[in-house]
Motif scaffolding. Sequence first.
Motif, short mmCIF file in Angstrom:
data_model
loop_
_atom_site.label_atom_id
_atom_site.label_comp_id
_atom_site.label_asym_id
_atom_site.label_seq_id
_atom_site.Cartn_x
_atom_site.Cartn_y
_atom_site.Cartn_z
N ARG A 85 -4.28 -0.45 2.20
CA ARG A 85 -4.35 0.89 2.84
C ARG A 85 -4.37 0.48 4.35
N GLU A 142 -7.87 10.00 -4.02
CA GLU A 142 -7.21 8.61 -4.69
C GLU A 142 -6.74 8.57 -5.96
N ILE A 155 -13.81 7.55 -1.36
CA ILE A 155 -12.70 6.70 -1.85
C ILE A 155 -12.91 5.18 -1.38
N ASN A 158 -4.88 3.74 -3.34
CA ASN A 158 -5.22 4.62 -2.40
C ASN A 158 -3.94 5.39 -2.32
N THR A 160 -3.22 9.82 5.52
CA THR A 160 -3.84 9.09 4.12
C THR A 160 -4.95 9.72 4.11
#
Length: 367
Positions: free
Chosen positions: A272, A242, A266, A247, A259
């Motif tokens: 997100r 990230e 992270i 993110n 993603t």
Amino acid sequence: MSTQAHGPISIELKPTSQPVAAAEREQVLQAPGFGQHFTDHMVTIEWEAERGWHDGELKPYAPLQIDPANAVLHYAQSIFEGFKAYPHPGGSISTFRPDANARRMQRSARRMALPELPVETFVEAADTLVRTDAAWVPREPGKSLYLRPFMFANDVYIGVRPARHVTFCVIASPAGSYFASGVKPVSIWVSQEYTRAAPGGTGAAKCAGNYAASLVAQQEAIDNGCEQVVFLDAVEKRWVDELGGMNIFFVLADGTLVTPPTTGTILEGITRDSVMQLARDEGRAVHERPVALDEWREGVESGAIAEVFACGTAAVLTPIGRLGWRGGEVDCAPSGEGEVTKHLREKLTGIQTGKIPDEHGWVHTVC
Ligand code: PLP
Ligand code: COI
């Protein structure tokens, strides 16, 4: 009064007799920038091992007195959160998913051996501040009141141990765009030397030390003409984790969102999570899977990756433009912001500001 170790913790109101003059406040709200101006009040709640949470107070915004031997200055036992209050049509003010921030702060607290603040107390502390400082919520589109709850070891002791006295505090700051360039594509530098979080470490906790550890890499990004840094995984230095404070999402040529997964290194971003939900609501495929730096670079070159964006409370959804690394660069947004990024940002901010119906119970009306 608020002295109970268990049950609801009340917040005593001790407002300032010297609020910032209306004209001065309006001047700040015209061009708030990010994180530079603060409202008239703050909320604090204390915790002691023997008493639990107690002494909740809303009081004038003021410097905290910190003893030079305070543990937080030496060992960084400190966590924080970030979410925003938005003006809604008709004049009300709402925050966005504050309960999710409260739960994430509890997870961060567990990782950092800090006490968990009850979700309802977290939300009530923020609500109390927003209600009191409602005049500080900017009314213009694109602006909001950024709320910064934080919690830190407040022990005067330089032996290394979990704190026995902890202070929770919420402050508020009127906010415009996080990036000086607004929502134009930002340039990103790949940190190949420094990593941010390793398996078993604190990457998933929103703790102060993660940000301290990111700064030398952020400086390297700036020195190389980039606005933000992206970190790779600490083991293989191959997978995209990230950014320093956001993110990341990739939009494939067929519209699929990809993603990196939340495997502990992270932050579990609330933006997100919201973006994934909104994309799935419209039937878009969303994959949480590892993305290699090579896939990113080659995907942009070949057209397999159509758009890349960063997301977070402060950054909202910001398109990523130039990706630079030692020895090369590639432009991820040669024709400016992509359609999918723009559409998802407008949908998310539309819900946050009450212009699009909230089908998920995310909007929390404060006053
Ligand atoms: N990742 C990091 C390291 C962050 O600091 C943030 C900001 O809070 C995010 C991701 C995005 O999280 P959220 O969407 O909850 O703001
Ligand atoms: C946020 O988006 O709330 C953050 O904490 C990130 C930071 C870069 C301001």
